[in-house]
Design a protein around this motif. Structure first.
Motif: not given
Length: 195
Positions: A55-62, A119-120, A127-128
């Motif tokens: 999962i870590k190698s195929t999906q970035p954190l964002t 995500a939050f 946004r800031l």
């Protein structure tokens, strides 16, 4: 006489101690066997680690910013592929279209148990920085920096949240420094740890 799972028993008969002993022995044996099998435990841990590594190698954190149309397209293509969950897909498609009325972009976030918080906080920091709200950045940074006593006063142990609190303070320090650099015209390459 009354029927029981093991045959009939007269109401006058005492309960069968053999049945209780056998059940207890079986239960203890099963429990001890399950707990004393380190090989199965090690195999399970290795399998879980392999899944996590994949999962870590195929999906970035964002993800990068994506147009909201990417979400609409995802649900349009899944509803037209003949899936059995058409009602769910149509509901997701309708929701994606509603989101598109208010938002222009999205970021995908790795679903790993911390995705809501990531995500939050990512959206807040972004946004800031986009709005360059220096006063708001300072206010939030001070609030977070001084929140440990309040959190502990509400029943949390300092040792269990200290690491998370430090990360949050570091995040706001990073956002404040980046906002200051952008505001003052200094363009440095800021690399915040994204693992």
């Amino acid at each position: 006489t009354i029927p029981t799972p093991l045959g009939s028993a007269a109401l006058d008969d005492p309960p069968s101690t053999d049945l209780i002993t056998t059940t207890a022995t079986t239960t203890v044996t099963v429990t001890v066997t399950a707990m004393s099998s380190p090989t199965e435990h090690q195999l399970t841990e290795r399998q879980l680690q392999a899944i996590e590594d994949e999962i870590k190698s195929t999906q970035p954190l964002t993800s990068i910013r994506l147009p909201i149309d990417a979400l609409i397209h995802q649900y349009q293509s899944s509803s037209s592929s003949g899936d059995d969950d058409l009602d769910d897909d149509n509901g997701f498609l309708q929701s994606a279209k509603l989101l598109a009325e208010k938002y222009t972009h999205l970021r995908r976030v790795r679903g790993d148990g911390n995705c809501y918080y990531r995500a939050f906080l990512y959206a807040l920091a972004e946004r800031l920085l986009r709005r360059m709200e220096g006063e708001e950045i300072s206010r939030l940074k001070d609030k977070v920096s001084n929140s440990m006593e309040w959190i502990c006063g509400n029943g949390y142990e300092a040792t269990t949240i200290d690491m998370f609190h430090e990360e949050m303070v570091d995040l706001f320090d990073f956002v404040a420094a980046l906002a200051y650099d952008v505001d003052s015209g200094n363009h440095h390459n800021h690399n915040h740890n994204n693992n």
